[in-house]
Design an enzyme around this catalytic site. Structure first.
Site, PDB file in Angstrom:
ATOM      1  N   GLY A 160       0.577  -4.856   0.944  1.00  0.00           N
ATOM      2  CA  GLY A 160      -0.423  -4.895   0.118  1.00  0.00           C
ATOM      3  C   GLY A 160      -0.214  -5.566  -1.076  1.00  0.00           C
ATOM      4  N   GLU A 217      -0.643  -9.252  -0.552  1.00  0.00           N
ATOM      5  CA  GLU A 217      -1.939  -9.490  -0.312  1.00  0.00           C
ATOM      6  C   GLU A 217      -2.728  -9.431  -1.720  1.00  0.00           C
ATOM      7  OE1 GLU A 217      -1.639  -6.395   2.749  1.00  0.00           O
ATOM      8  OE2 GLU A 217      -2.540  -7.571   4.059  1.00  0.00           O
ATOM      9  N   GLU A 250       4.570  -4.753   7.167  1.00  0.00           N
ATOM     10  CA  GLU A 250       3.697  -3.779   8.041  1.00  0.00           C
ATOM     11  C   GLU A 250       4.152  -3.461   9.461  1.00  0.00           C
ATOM     12  OE1 GLU A 250       2.499  -6.107   6.038  1.00  0.00           O
ATOM     13  OE2 GLU A 250       1.050  -5.336   4.970  1.00  0.00           O
ATOM     14  N   ALA A 293       0.732  -1.056   0.007  1.00  0.00           N
ATOM     15  CA  ALA A 293       0.004   0.188   0.047  1.00  0.00           C
ATOM     16  C   ALA A 293       0.978   1.348   0.037  1.00  0.00           C
ATOM     17  CB  ALA A 293      -1.024   0.101   1.147  1.00  0.00           C
TER      18      ALA A 293
HETATM   19  C1  HXC Z   1       5.040   4.331  -1.412  1.00  0.00           C
HETATM   20  C2  HXC Z   1       6.878   3.390  -2.019  1.00  0.00           C
HETATM   21  C3  HXC Z   1       6.670   2.039  -1.388  1.00  0.00           C
HETATM   22  C4  HXC Z   1       5.340   2.017  -0.707  1.00  0.00           C
HETATM   23  C5  HXC Z   1       8.423   1.914  -2.281  1.00  0.00           C
HETATM   24  N1  HXC Z   1       8.190   3.024  -2.529  1.00  0.00           N
HETATM   25  N2  HXC Z   1       7.567   1.333  -1.678  1.00  0.00           N
HETATM   26  N3  HXC Z   1       6.192   4.370  -1.926  1.00  0.00           N
HETATM   27  N4  HXC Z   1       4.647   3.243  -0.787  1.00  0.00           N
HETATM   28  N5  HXC Z   1       5.015   1.040  -0.303  1.00  0.00           N
HETATM   29  C6  HXC Z   1       8.732   4.335  -3.252  1.00  0.00           C
HETATM   30  C7  HXC Z   1      10.218   4.732  -2.626  1.00  0.00           C
HETATM   31  O1  HXC Z   1       9.769   5.794  -1.607  1.00  0.00           O
HETATM   32  C8  HXC Z   1      11.032   5.246  -3.682  1.00  0.00           C
HETATM   33  O2  HXC Z   1      10.658   6.480  -4.287  1.00  0.00           O
HETATM   34  C9  HXC Z   1      10.852   4.081  -4.760  1.00  0.00           C
HETATM   35  O3  HXC Z   1       9.450   3.548  -4.515  1.00  0.00           O
HETATM   36  C10 HXC Z   1      11.987   3.106  -4.809  1.00  0.00           C
HETATM   37  O4  HXC Z   1      11.855   2.664  -3.707  1.00  0.00           O
HETATM   38  P1  HXC Z   1      13.366   2.459  -2.647  1.00  0.00           P
HETATM   39  O5  HXC Z   1      13.055   2.085  -1.576  1.00  0.00           O
HETATM   40  O6  HXC Z   1      14.242   3.520  -3.220  1.00  0.00           O
HETATM   41  O7  HXC Z   1      13.962   1.108  -3.305  1.00  0.00           O
HETATM   42  P2  HXC Z   1      15.132   0.101  -2.627  1.00  0.00           P
HETATM   43  O8  HXC Z   1      15.985   0.823  -1.913  1.00  0.00           O
HETATM   44  O9  HXC Z   1      15.446  -0.832  -3.725  1.00  0.00           O
HETATM   45  O10 HXC Z   1      14.059  -0.869  -1.789  1.00  0.00           O
HETATM   46  C11 HXC Z   1      12.943  -1.400  -2.190  1.00  0.00           C
HETATM   47  C12 HXC Z   1      11.825  -1.947  -1.098  1.00  0.00           C
HETATM   48  C13 HXC Z   1      11.621  -0.577  -0.279  1.00  0.00           C
HETATM   49  C14 HXC Z   1      12.592  -2.795  -0.099  1.00  0.00           C
HETATM   50  C15 HXC Z   1      10.706  -2.822  -1.631  1.00  0.00           C
HETATM   51  O11 HXC Z   1      10.985   0.263  -1.321  1.00  0.00           O
HETATM   52  C16 HXC Z   1      10.629  -0.900   0.735  1.00  0.00           C
HETATM   53  O12 HXC Z   1      10.823  -1.471   1.933  1.00  0.00           O
HETATM   54  N6  HXC Z   1       9.363  -0.539   0.521  1.00  0.00           N
HETATM   55  C17 HXC Z   1       8.183  -0.413   1.397  1.00  0.00           C
HETATM   56  C18 HXC Z   1       7.553  -1.879   1.657  1.00  0.00           C
HETATM   57  C19 HXC Z   1       6.539  -2.052   2.715  1.00  0.00           C
HETATM   58  O13 HXC Z   1       6.731  -1.575   3.736  1.00  0.00           O
HETATM   59  N7  HXC Z   1       5.506  -2.280   2.201  1.00  0.00           N
HETATM   60  C20 HXC Z   1       4.355  -2.491   3.138  1.00  0.00           C
HETATM   61  C21 HXC Z   1       3.323  -0.901   3.074  1.00  0.00           C
HETATM   62  S1  HXC Z   1       2.065  -1.198   4.277  1.00  0.00           S
HETATM   63  P3  HXC Z   1      11.085   7.845  -3.655  1.00  0.00           P
HETATM   64  O14 HXC Z   1      10.550   8.748  -4.819  1.00  0.00           O
HETATM   65  O15 HXC Z   1      10.679   8.272  -2.177  1.00  0.00           O
HETATM   66  O16 HXC Z   1      12.559   7.827  -4.001  1.00  0.00           O
HETATM   67  C22 HXC Z   1       1.020  -2.117   3.363  1.00  0.00           C
HETATM   68  C23 HXC Z   1      -0.284  -2.445   4.057  1.00  0.00           C
HETATM   69  C24 HXC Z   1      -0.674  -1.647   5.208  1.00  0.00           C
HETATM   70  O17 HXC Z   1       1.189  -2.518   2.051  1.00  0.00           O
HETATM   71  C25 HXC Z   1      -1.896  -2.180   5.581  1.00  0.00           C
HETATM   72  C26 HXC Z   1      -2.258  -1.345   7.173  1.00  0.00           C
HETATM   73  C27 HXC Z   1      -2.702  -0.084   6.782  1.00  0.00           C
END
Ligand code: HXC
Length: 257
Positions: free
Chosen positions: A108, A111, A131, A65
């Protein structure tokens, strides 16, 4: 296109939805939810579409998400809007859906992949429910669908530590149906979708309904329901055609009727 965050195409009875925010690793914001569920519902209503493939552009399937969109979300707003409930429209789709997981499928994204009927993974794919690292928990089905897919041991491990699972472990654990080399991912997805597209659409819908019921009911009730569906399949032209074709040693020509 009428969609802002996805690409769509249709060929030979198979529709494709490609998540297309590669600069954000296909993070699922509310526009993505609207686009994916609208497109899936439209394909589901199109009798020419017999299978749907969902994949991601770039190096992610979807990294979750959209954290930037959720950062300032508060309880009352999320609760009143029933945030994420809109994904139910996707799981209500009766056409078989194949997730072709090309890279990160996190939060997400994992999911969403688990909402599909068949999940195939590139050997480079990574799955996770991170998360917990954000101080929250899965909100689009992770605690429920991951647990049903891989069991409590690995679901707790993944959801409590936030660690990623690689494609091999995902296949071993029952999350992925198949793992293939990255170059072969889309060909494999289309081979599976094309195979399904040649079946009777009535029969593929019956299968989807029956298998999904296995997660909702007791064994006895599920077996009764399956038997009734089987009985009703005897009322279709495609049953007559399928069995006649077998006896006559020819390929069936199904008409979805
Ligand atoms: C918004 C995201 C994102 C996300 C990545 N990006 N994941 N933006 N939401 N979930 C964006 C980053 O901000 C960045 O943009 C660009 O994508 C590239 O990501 P990087 O982090 O620079 O790449 P990298 O270093 O290769 O790392 C990849 C990664 C990391 C390990 C996948 O991006 C990461 O950990 N992402 C978050 C994963 C996560 O936590 N997902 C769960 C979300 S919560 P910019 O412009 O900033 O450089 C969820 C459900 C929640 O899904 C439900 C409860 C409410």
């Amino acid at each position: 296109s009428q969609y802002q965050t996805i690409l769509t195409e249709t060929a030979d009875g198979v529709a494709t939805i490609t998540l297309n925010r590669p600069e954000a690793l296909n993070a699922l914001n509310m526009q993505v939810l609207t686009d994916v569920t609208d497109a899936a519902a439209a394909f589901d209503a199109d009798p020419e579409v017999k299978a749907i493939v969902i994949t991601g552009s770039g190096r992610a399937f979807a990294a979750g998400a959209d954290i930037k969109e959720m950062k300032d979300l508060d309880f009352a707003t999320a609760y009143k809007a029933d945030w994420f409930a809109g994904w139910r429209r996707l799981t209500g789709v009766r056409t078989p859906i194949i997730a072709a997981v090309n890279g990160f499928a996190l939060g997400g994204g994992c999911e969403l992949a688990m909402m599909a009927d068949i999940l195939i993974a590139s050997s480079k794919a990574k799955f996770g429910q991170p998360e917990i690292n954000l101080g929250v928990l899965p909100g689009m089905g992770g605690s429920q669908r991951l647990t049903r897919a891989v069991g409590k041991a690995k679901a707790m491990d993944m959801c409590l530590t936030g660690r990623m699972m690689d494609a091999q472990e995902a296949e071993r654990s029952g999350l992925a149906a198949r793992v293939v080399e990255p170059e072969a991912l889309m060909d494999t997805a289309y081979e599976i979708a094309g195979t399904i597209a040649k079946k009777s659409a009535v029969a593929t819908m019956l299968v989807k309904e029956a298998v999904n019921l296995a997660f909702e009911t007791t064994l006895e009730q599920g077996l009764n329901f399956e038997r009734r569906l089987f009985h009703s399949s005897l009322a279709t032209n495609d049953q007559v055609e399928g069995m006649s074709a077998f006896v006559e040693k020819r390929d069936p020509n199904f008409t979805d009727s």
